[in-house]
Design a protein around this motif. Structure first.
Motif, PDB file in Angstrom:
ATOM      1  N   THR A 164       0.822  -1.215   0.000  1.00  0.00           N
ATOM      2  CA  THR A 164       0.000   0.000   0.000  1.00  0.00           C
ATOM      3  C   THR A 164       0.853   1.261   0.000  1.00  0.00           C
ATOM      4  N   GLU A 165       1.969   1.234   0.759  1.00  0.00           N
ATOM      5  CA  GLU A 165       2.796   2.427   0.918  1.00  0.00           C
ATOM      6  C   GLU A 165       3.465   2.872  -0.389  1.00  0.00           C
ATOM      7  N   LEU A 166       3.479   1.995  -1.394  1.00  0.00           N
ATOM      8  CA  LEU A 166       4.107   2.367  -2.674  1.00  0.00           C
ATOM      9  C   LEU A 166       3.154   3.110  -3.602  1.00  0.00           C
ATOM     10  N   THR A 167       1.859   2.979  -3.370  1.00  0.00           N
ATOM     11  CA  THR A 167       0.886   3.508  -4.334  1.00  0.00           C
ATOM     12  C   THR A 167       0.991   5.015  -4.576  1.00  0.00           C
ATOM     13  N   PRO A 168       1.295   5.862  -3.578  1.00  0.00           N
ATOM     14  CA  PRO A 168       1.427   7.287  -3.897  1.00  0.00           C
ATOM     15  C   PRO A 168       2.629   7.593  -4.782  1.00  0.00           C
ATOM     16  N   HIS A 169       3.643   6.745  -4.715  1.00  0.00           N
ATOM     17  CA  HIS A 169       4.872   6.999  -5.476  1.00  0.00           C
ATOM     18  C   HIS A 169       4.787   6.507  -6.920  1.00  0.00           C
ATOM     19  N   VAL A 170       3.770   5.711  -7.226  1.00  0.00           N
ATOM     20  CA  VAL A 170       3.572   5.256  -8.608  1.00  0.00           C
ATOM     21  C   VAL A 170       2.279   5.849  -9.155  1.00  0.00           C
ATOM     22  N   GLU A 171       1.807   6.909  -8.515  1.00  0.00           N
ATOM     23  CA  GLU A 171       0.649   7.695  -8.962  1.00  0.00           C
ATOM     24  C   GLU A 171      -0.637   6.886  -9.044  1.00  0.00           C
ATOM     25  N   MET A 172      -0.755   5.879  -8.164  1.00  0.00           N
ATOM     26  CA  MET A 172      -2.009   5.146  -8.047  1.00  0.00           C
ATOM     27  C   MET A 172      -2.951   5.822  -7.062  1.00  0.00           C
ATOM     28  N   ALA A 173      -2.387   6.581  -6.112  1.00  0.00           N
ATOM     29  CA  ALA A 173      -3.206   7.223  -5.085  1.00  0.00           C
ATOM     30  C   ALA A 173      -2.500   8.467  -4.580  1.00  0.00           C
ATOM     31  N   ASP A 174      -3.292   9.357  -4.008  1.00  0.00           N
ATOM     32  CA  ASP A 174      -2.736  10.576  -3.409  1.00  0.00           C
ATOM     33  C   ASP A 174      -2.358  10.365  -1.952  1.00  0.00           C
ATOM     34  N   ALA A 175      -2.977   9.363  -1.318  1.00  0.00           N
ATOM     35  CA  ALA A 175      -2.706   9.061   0.092  1.00  0.00           C
ATOM     36  C   ALA A 175      -3.073   7.608   0.348  1.00  0.00           C
ATOM     37  N   ILE A 176      -2.763   7.138   1.531  1.00  0.00           N
ATOM     38  CA  ILE A 176      -3.086   5.756   1.895  1.00  0.00           C
ATOM     39  C   ILE A 176      -3.681   5.705   3.295  1.00  0.00           C
ATOM     40  N   VAL A 177      -4.414   4.644   3.559  1.00  0.00           N
ATOM     41  CA  VAL A 177      -4.797   4.271   4.921  1.00  0.00           C
ATOM     42  C   VAL A 177      -4.211   2.893   5.147  1.00  0.00           C
ATOM     43  N   ASP A 178      -3.284   2.796   6.101  1.00  0.00           N
ATOM     44  CA  ASP A 178      -2.559   1.545   6.263  1.00  0.00           C
ATOM     45  C   ASP A 178      -2.229   1.305   7.733  1.00  0.00           C
ATOM     46  N   ILE A 179      -1.873   0.053   8.028  1.00  0.00           N
ATOM     47  CA  ILE A 179      -1.491  -0.351   9.382  1.00  0.00           C
ATOM     48  C   ILE A 179      -0.042   0.046   9.652  1.00  0.00           C
ATOM     49  N   THR A 180       0.215   0.555  10.851  1.00  0.00           N
ATOM     50  CA  THR A 180       1.581   0.823  11.277  1.00  0.00           C
ATOM     51  C   THR A 180       1.724   0.487  12.755  1.00  0.00           C
ATOM     52  N   SER A 181       2.885  -0.031  13.111  1.00  0.00           N
ATOM     53  CA  SER A 181       3.182  -0.297  14.523  1.00  0.00           C
ATOM     54  C   SER A 181       4.156   0.732  15.065  1.00  0.00           C
ATOM     55  N   THR A 182       5.256   0.919  14.359  1.00  0.00           N
ATOM     56  CA  THR A 182       6.286   1.858  14.803  1.00  0.00           C
ATOM     57  C   THR A 182       6.391   3.081  13.902  1.00  0.00           C
ATOM     58  N   GLY A 183       5.832   3.003  12.720  1.00  0.00           N
ATOM     59  CA  GLY A 183       5.936   4.114  11.773  1.00  0.00           C
ATOM     60  C   GLY A 183       7.179   4.049  10.906  1.00  0.00           C
ATOM     61  N   THR A 184       8.035   3.054  11.119  1.00  0.00           N
ATOM     62  CA  THR A 184       9.293   2.953  10.382  1.00  0.00           C
ATOM     63  C   THR A 184       9.075   2.774   8.883  1.00  0.00           C
ATOM     64  N   THR A 185       8.152   1.873   8.510  1.00  0.00           N
ATOM     65  CA  THR A 185       7.909   1.626   7.089  1.00  0.00           C
ATOM     66  C   THR A 185       7.409   2.887   6.394  1.00  0.00           C
ATOM     67  N   LEU A 186       6.564   3.635   7.069  1.00  0.00           N
ATOM     68  CA  LEU A 186       6.071   4.885   6.486  1.00  0.00           C
ATOM     69  C   LEU A 186       7.219   5.866   6.265  1.00  0.00           C
ATOM     70  N   LYS A 187       8.110   5.978   7.246  1.00  0.00           N
ATOM     71  CA  LYS A 187       9.240   6.900   7.122  1.00  0.00           C
ATOM     72  C   LYS A 187      10.175   6.482   6.000  1.00  0.00           C
ATOM     73  N   VAL A 188      10.432   5.171   5.898  1.00  0.00           N
ATOM     74  CA  VAL A 188      11.302   4.668   4.833  1.00  0.00           C
ATOM     75  C   VAL A 188      10.733   5.017   3.466  1.00  0.00           C
ATOM     76  N   ASN A 189       9.416   4.999   3.356  1.00  0.00           N
ATOM     77  CA  ASN A 189       8.763   5.302   2.084  1.00  0.00           C
ATOM     78  C   ASN A 189       8.352   6.773   1.983  1.00  0.00           C
ATOM     79  N   ARG A 190       8.919   7.596   2.852  1.00  0.00           N
ATOM     80  CA  ARG A 190       8.732   9.053   2.820  1.00  0.00           C
ATOM     81  C   ARG A 190       7.256   9.450   2.883  1.00  0.00           C
ATOM     82  N   LEU A 191       6.540   8.809   3.813  1.00  0.00           N
ATOM     83  CA  LEU A 191       5.130   9.116   4.027  1.00  0.00           C
ATOM     84  C   LEU A 191       4.947   9.704   5.417  1.00  0.00           C
TER      85      LEU A 191
END
Length: 308
Positions: A164-191
């Motif tokens: 899900t976190e890749l979709t804004p970077h490939v112009e599939m979506a403007d934002a996402i709603v996704d599960i996070t525990s620590t927020g690390t994956t979001l930060k890695v993907n610049r979200l």
């Protein structure tokens, strides 16, 4: 009675461990089995996808289910809270009716995560309102639609099944709603997180018609006793009878310490044995304080189960 549990993934092992600690030892017959008996002839385990467990319970294939609150809400269940438990009800699930209710019996204290709304860092989306007429990708379309209806924003919801976190970077979506525990994956993907949609953890669910069943209550109490024992330690010590009042002042105890007479020491001084349950975080300072008021032979042990 059947208990539906996750068949794999990050929730599987801690769930099996919890059941084992509660005394429901599984009798495995195969590595990829769908069912397992337990040492209790009246209780069996049904292995299912975490996302399917709410439906299994509602349809009667299982009486109890262990899965995340996010999965229960996404399934369309109305999650009700049972008075006297620590679990927080989630209110009406998307598209559910009262006849489809699941009762939230216990918060099992693991699998904690958040369902969040996030968008690319330094992008145009800085608030929920900025998503009016925009596209949001998620693996939780029902929860996401309900969220945007609540905040009064008309967004297009696109359902994805992974990454899900890749979709804004490939112009599939403007934002996402996704599960996070620590927020690390979001930060890695610049979200960047814009808002929290749902706070979730693993819960014990039941149908309303089985909540008062004797076996359901027995299983619930067994699991609750394991949860109650976590972060608790059992202290045993000897102390001079003359110092008992000071020892009691030191011990917070669980309903007060247990005191028993013991055989007098070589000097003929009166001694008592004192037992108490204390929080693990208080053990270090409590032992220091106990020694200062004459306690000796202090023994600290873990507690497997605690029925309050």
């Amino acid at each position: 009675m059947r208990i539906a549990v996750p068949n794999k993934g990050r929730l599987h092992e801690p769930t099996i461990e919890l059941l084992e600690r509660a005394g429901l030892h599984l009798e495995r017959t195969a590595d990829r089995q769908l069912y397992a008996d337990t040492v209790d002839p009246d209780v069996s385990i049904l292995f299912a996808r975490a996302a399917d467990i709410p439906e299994y319970v509602r349809d009667g294939a299982a009486d109890l289910g262990i899965t995340g609150l996010d999965q229960a809400v996404e399934s369309g269940a109305v999650v009700e809270h049972v008075e006297g438990t620590d679990a927080d009800g989630a209110g009406d699930g998307p598209g559910a009716s009262g006849d489809e209710a699941l009762v939230d019996l216990l918060d099992l204290g693991y699998g904690s995560c958040r369902l969040v709304l996030a968008a690319p860092e330094d992008g145009e989306i800085e608030s929920v309102a900025d998503l009016e007429g925009r596209t949001v990708a998620t693996e939780f379309p029902a929860i996401t639609r309900s969220y945007f209806e609540t905040v009064g924003v008309d967004a297009e919801i696109v359902t994805v099944t992974g990454a899900t976190e890749l979709t804004p970077h490939v112009e599939m979506a403007d934002a996402i709603v996704d599960i996070t525990s620590t927020g690390t994956t979001l930060k890695v993907n610049r979200l960047a997180i814009i808002d929290e949609v749902l706070e979730s953890s693993v819960r014990l669910f039941a149908r309303p018609d089985v909540v008062d069943d004797g076996k359901v209550q027995q299983v619930t109490t067994a699991i609750e006793s394991v949860l109650a024992a976590e972060d608790k330690r059992y202290l045993m010590m000897n102390a001079p009878t003359a110092n008992l009042a000071a020892v009691k002042d030191v011990l917070p105890g669980l309903g007060g310490p247990t005191v028993m007479d013991v055989e007098a020491d070589a000097n003929g001084d009166g001694m008592v044995a004192v037992h108490a349950v204390v929080d693990e975080g208080d053990v270090f300072s409590t032992i220091t304080d106990l020694k200062s008021v004459g306690a000796s032979g202090i023994l600290v042990t873990e507690i497997e189960r605690l029925v309050e």
